[in-house]
Write a protein that holds these residues in place. Structure first.
Motif, short mmCIF file in Angstrom:
data_model
loop_
_atom_site.label_atom_id
_atom_site.label_comp_id
_atom_site.label_asym_id
_atom_site.label_seq_id
_atom_site.Cartn_x
_atom_site.Cartn_y
_atom_site.Cartn_z
N GLY A 10 0.80 -1.22 0.00
CA GLY A 10 0.00 0.00 0.00
C GLY A 10 0.83 1.26 0.00
O GLY A 10 0.48 2.25 -0.65
N ASP A 11 1.96 1.24 0.71
CA ASP A 11 2.78 2.45 0.77
C ASP A 11 3.58 2.69 -0.51
O ASP A 11 4.28 3.69 -0.63
CB ASP A 11 3.69 2.45 2.00
CG ASP A 11 4.68 1.30 2.04
OD1 ASP A 11 4.58 0.37 1.22
OD2 ASP A 11 5.58 1.34 2.90
N ASP A 12 3.46 1.80 -1.50
CA ASP A 12 4.08 2.01 -2.81
C ASP A 12 3.19 2.82 -3.75
O ASP A 12 3.61 3.20 -4.84
CB ASP A 12 4.37 0.66 -3.49
CG ASP A 12 5.36 -0.19 -2.73
OD1 ASP A 12 6.25 0.36 -2.05
OD2 ASP A 12 5.23 -1.43 -2.80
N ALA A 13 1.96 3.09 -3.34
CA ALA A 13 0.97 3.69 -4.24
C ALA A 13 1.43 5.03 -4.81
O ALA A 13 1.20 5.31 -5.99
CB ALA A 13 -0.37 3.86 -3.52
N GLU A 14 2.10 5.85 -4.01
CA GLU A 14 2.52 7.16 -4.51
C GLU A 14 3.54 7.02 -5.63
O GLU A 14 3.44 7.69 -6.66
CB GLU A 14 3.10 8.00 -3.37
CG GLU A 14 3.36 9.42 -3.78
CD GLU A 14 3.67 10.33 -2.59
OE1 GLU A 14 4.38 11.32 -2.82
OE2 GLU A 14 3.20 10.05 -1.48
N THR A 15 4.51 6.14 -5.47
CA THR A 15 5.52 5.95 -6.51
C THR A 15 4.92 5.27 -7.74
O THR A 15 5.23 5.64 -8.88
CB THR A 15 6.71 5.13 -5.97
OG1 THR A 15 7.21 5.79 -4.81
CG2 THR A 15 7.82 5.02 -7.00
N ILE A 16 4.06 4.28 -7.52
CA ILE A 16 3.37 3.63 -8.64
C ILE A 16 2.58 4.68 -9.42
O ILE A 16 2.60 4.70 -10.65
CB ILE A 16 2.48 2.48 -8.15
CG1 ILE A 16 3.37 1.30 -7.72
CG2 ILE A 16 1.46 2.06 -9.20
CD1 ILE A 16 2.63 0.19 -7.01
N CYS A 17 1.92 5.56 -8.72
CA CYS A 17 1.15 6.63 -9.34
C CYS A 17 2.05 7.54 -10.17
O CYS A 17 1.74 7.87 -11.32
CB CYS A 17 0.41 7.43 -8.27
SG CYS A 17 -0.55 8.80 -8.92
N PRO A 38 -2.37 9.51 -6.00
CA PRO A 38 -1.91 8.41 -5.14
C PRO A 38 -3.07 7.71 -4.43
O PRO A 38 -3.05 6.48 -4.29
CB PRO A 38 -0.98 9.12 -4.14
CG PRO A 38 -0.46 10.30 -4.90
CD PRO A 38 -1.64 10.75 -5.75
N GLU A 39 -4.08 8.45 -4.02
CA GLU A 39 -5.23 7.83 -3.35
C GLU A 39 -5.97 6.88 -4.30
O GLU A 39 -6.37 5.78 -3.91
CB GLU A 39 -6.18 8.90 -2.80
CG GLU A 39 -7.35 8.32 -2.04
CD GLU A 39 -6.94 7.42 -0.86
OE1 GLU A 39 -7.66 6.44 -0.59
OE2 GLU A 39 -5.90 7.67 -0.22
N GLY A 65 9.99 0.69 -11.39
CA GLY A 65 8.99 0.19 -12.32
C GLY A 65 7.97 -0.65 -11.59
O GLY A 65 8.19 -1.05 -10.44
N TRP A 66 6.86 -0.89 -12.25
CA TRP A 66 5.83 -1.75 -11.68
C TRP A 66 5.09 -2.47 -12.80
O TRP A 66 5.13 -2.07 -13.95
CB TRP A 66 4.86 -0.97 -10.79
CG TRP A 66 4.02 0.05 -11.52
CD1 TRP A 66 4.33 1.35 -11.79
CD2 TRP A 66 2.71 -0.15 -12.08
NE1 TRP A 66 3.32 1.96 -12.48
CE2 TRP A 66 2.31 1.07 -12.66
CE3 TRP A 66 1.84 -1.24 -12.14
CZ2 TRP A 66 1.08 1.23 -13.30
CZ3 TRP A 66 0.62 -1.08 -12.77
CH2 TRP A 66 0.25 0.14 -13.34
#
Length: 172
Positions: A10-17, A38-39, A65-66
């Motif tokens: 969950g805390d990866d969401a900002e970077t994934i975004c 990010p949300e 990357g993701w």
């Protein structure tokens, strides 16, 4: 270059975004036009089940990357077909990150029991198309004028790979 792959948290969401938004801005491989927050990415990740994992590639402490396995079509007859996404941080493109992510997604798809993986990309995404072909994807066809991007009609190239799975995996 040392890359580690792991399940996304969950805390990866900002970077994934941030990386996803780079892909949207660069108009390289997606018909998506609206930047994400990010949300929204956190909610997207939280709504996914075990058949639709999200993974990240890390170099040191940085996510570079993701990738994800996605629902191809919600109809039950398509439950053994996965779409996928791979996005790489701009500065890391062309350095093997996408290759590593896609290799792992193919492994995960087989482990989960998918029969086939599919993708749609722009025919002009030559680097992506080369990667997909190297990893066993075949061109199936082109959707002509599939979407409008920046006031221009764009085509999408459709590719697929049949995966080797056992009957037990397919029935699971």
């Amino acid at each position: 270059m040392t890359l580690a792959l792991r399940p996304a948290r969950g805390d990866d969401a900002e970077t994934i975004c941030r990386i996803y938004n780079q892909g949207i801005e660069d108009r390289v491989a997606t018909l998506e036009t609206e930047l994400r927050s990010p949300e929204e990415r956190r909610e997207w990740m939280a709504a996914r089940g075990p058949r639709h994992p999200v993974i990240v590639a890390e170099s040191g402490d940085a996510i570079v990357g993701w990738g994800s396995l996605n629902v191809f079509n919600p109809r039950p007859a398509y439950r053994h077909v996965a779409d996928f996404s791979v996005y790489v941080e701009r500065a890391w493109r062309g350095k093997g990150v996408g290759h590593r992510l896609l290799e792992r997604l193919i492994e995960l798809a087989r482990e989960i029991g998918y029969h086939k993986m599919v993708l749609a990309t722009f025919p002009t995404n030559t680097g992506g198309v080369r990667l997909y072909e190297r990893l066993g994807f075949s061109r199936v066809g082109v959707y002509r004028e599939q979407g409008m991007l920046d006031g221009q009609w764009v085509d999408t190239l459709i590719m697929e790979q049949l995966l080797q799975t056992t009957k037990a995996q397919r029935d699971g």
